[in-house]
Scaffold this active site. Sequence first.
Site, PDB file in Angstrom:
ATOM      1  N   ASP A 108      10.129  27.904   3.681  1.00  0.00           N
ATOM      2  CA  ASP A 108       9.657  27.005   4.737  1.00  0.00           C
ATOM      3  C   ASP A 108       8.154  26.724   4.638  1.00  0.00           C
ATOM      4  O   ASP A 108       7.380  27.011   5.566  1.00  0.00           O
ATOM      5  CB  ASP A 108       9.993  27.601   6.114  1.00  0.00           C
ATOM      6  CG  ASP A 108      11.472  27.927   6.239  1.00  0.00           C
ATOM      7  OD1 ASP A 108      12.297  27.078   5.862  1.00  0.00           O
ATOM      8  OD2 ASP A 108      11.811  29.031   6.716  1.00  0.00           O
TER       9      ASP A 108
ATOM     10  N   GLU B  68      21.235   4.387  10.954  1.00  0.00           N
ATOM     11  CA  GLU B  68      20.138   3.504  10.523  1.00  0.00           C
ATOM     12  C   GLU B  68      18.841   4.321  10.411  1.00  0.00           C
ATOM     13  O   GLU B  68      18.014   4.102   9.540  1.00  0.00           O
ATOM     14  CB  GLU B  68      19.898   2.360  11.522  1.00  0.00           C
ATOM     15  CG  GLU B  68      21.000   1.332  11.609  1.00  0.00           C
ATOM     16  CD  GLU B  68      22.225   1.861  12.347  1.00  0.00           C
ATOM     17  OE1 GLU B  68      22.078   2.766  13.202  1.00  0.00           O
ATOM     18  OE2 GLU B  68      23.343   1.392  12.049  1.00  0.00           O
TER      19      GLU B  68
ATOM     20  N   GLU C 234      -5.672  39.453  -5.806  1.00  0.00           N
ATOM     21  CA  GLU C 234      -4.472  38.804  -5.255  1.00  0.00           C
ATOM     22  C   GLU C 234      -4.553  37.279  -5.362  1.00  0.00           C
ATOM     23  O   GLU C 234      -3.804  36.573  -4.691  1.00  0.00           O
ATOM     24  CB  GLU C 234      -4.220  39.265  -3.811  1.00  0.00           C
ATOM     25  CG  GLU C 234      -5.286  38.875  -2.805  1.00  0.00           C
ATOM     26  CD  GLU C 234      -6.447  39.867  -2.713  1.00  0.00           C
ATOM     27  OE1 GLU C 234      -6.578  40.713  -3.615  1.00  0.00           O
ATOM     28  OE2 GLU C 234      -7.239  39.773  -1.757  1.00  0.00           O
TER      29      GLU C 234
HETATM   30  O1  FUB Z   1      14.000  29.962   7.234  1.00  0.00           O
HETATM   31  C1  FUB Z   1      14.869  30.032   8.326  1.00  0.00           C
HETATM   32  C2  FUB Z   1      15.475  28.684   8.553  1.00  0.00           C
HETATM   33  O2  FUB Z   1      16.136  28.241   7.382  1.00  0.00           O
HETATM   34  C3  FUB Z   1      14.453  27.599   8.810  1.00  0.00           C
HETATM   35  O3  FUB Z   1      13.935  27.644  10.104  1.00  0.00           O
HETATM   36  C4  FUB Z   1      15.247  26.405   8.442  1.00  0.00           C
HETATM   37  O4  FUB Z   1      14.492  25.237   8.278  1.00  0.00           O
HETATM   38  C5  FUB Z   1      15.887  26.862   7.167  1.00  0.00           C
HETATM   39  O5  FUB Z   1      14.987  26.740   6.090  1.00  0.00           O
END
Ligand code: FUB
Length: 457
Positions: free
Chosen positions: A36, A199, A336
Amino acid sequence: MSKTFIKMSIRLTAIMVVWTACYADNPIVQTHYTADPAPLVYNDTVYLYTTHDEDELVNNFFTMNDWRCYSSTDMVNWTDHGSPLSYKDFSWASGDAWAGQCIYRNGKFYFYVPMKLKVGGKAIGVAVATDPAGPFKDPLGHPLVGNDGSWGDIDPTVFIDDDGQAYLYWGNPYLRYVKLNEDMISYSGDVVEVPLTTESFGVRSKDDRATQYEEGPWLYKRNDLYYMLFAAGPIPEHIAYSTAPSAVGPWTFRGVIMPTQPTSAFTNHPGVCEYKGNWYFFYHNAALPGGGGFNRSVCVEQFEYNEDGTIPTIKMTKKGAPQIGHLNPYDTVQAETICWASGVKTERCSEGGMNVCNIENGDYIKVKGVDFGKGAASFEARVASGSEGGAIEIRLGSPKGTLAGTCAVPGTGGWQTWKTVTCTVDGAAGVHDVFFVFTGESGLLMNFNWWKFHPVK
Ligand code: FUB
């Protein structure tokens, strides 16, 4: 992932194919599983906030307790800032530190994050910091949005328009937004639900939902066009997008950006930023050894818009984005700061920031595009060792490349008892990928805080 498991996976992969990933730049982070991605450009630096898939899964499901922060000024070497925020920093949350986004306004950083509520359901909180790497604190003591027991209040994206109005969008399976107040920790007006029409959000190839919109929205503006990227269904997710003439629509579906590929996880998540005149698309997949739907890894690709402002199809690559400039080895560089690492982890350092840890014989760190100019004469490294220590080999081009120096690391009496060691360097001139290869007996050898070369006179 456990170290033994990583090493077994790496060895197995190396036997099955020629191990090319060690020269790759994607996934960006190898010391932890990350997902994410949410980039933020601040002070000429890209800060990348990610979620964190724990190595050990509970009930073979998402096991996510905190968020992580990385930064880069060249898009290939990323500095690990550790975890700036955990669900435990929110008194009302009980877990599920899922996809968030951080934004800067008026001297502060606002990090919007979804979590599981102690009372059940999901909600979105906000945490505030004065430094992009945190620490972040919850100023409210309660969720910002979503306190009604719904499980769909996840995946916030935040955007400040040119007129100063800030918007927070989120949701799965719905897409909702509020207009944030200038304080960024409250909002005015109602929660608005965006009509999910085909749409606006595309025709789905399966009839489990009305449109391709699934979750993970990412809102931004380029020229006069507003872009809403999103994780699109059915599962496994691809990434698609829509555009609009305003931050509140009406949205027109524009198509797929990233189709699913062999290294896809069953989720994906977009994050976009412009940095030093280039555009970057962040996503996650399951490409690291041991990777999977709950052990994901963040990647990045550079892209260019089509002339009409549409976004081209972007493929997942191992190569990643091109490096911007070169790294200066005569500055003090955090250990790092990594392009690719094999076998090691990172942890909080008693001297501040992070250090590299879990170092065993044969592990290495790659730092890409290091410009030695006329040449390096010596090397110093800040190290600690609660065992007998070992050595850091400085190799050029690959883990088995030209040996430019070997720095002996003694036992220092503790894993956070730091000492600076030095060694001479020979043959390091011009631009090279530098590999710090750790050698010694079996077991943990040392921790590594920072390094620096000194040029020939
Ligand atoms: O990483 C946990 C959940 O999985 C996220 O909030 C979603 O977008 C999906 O990536």
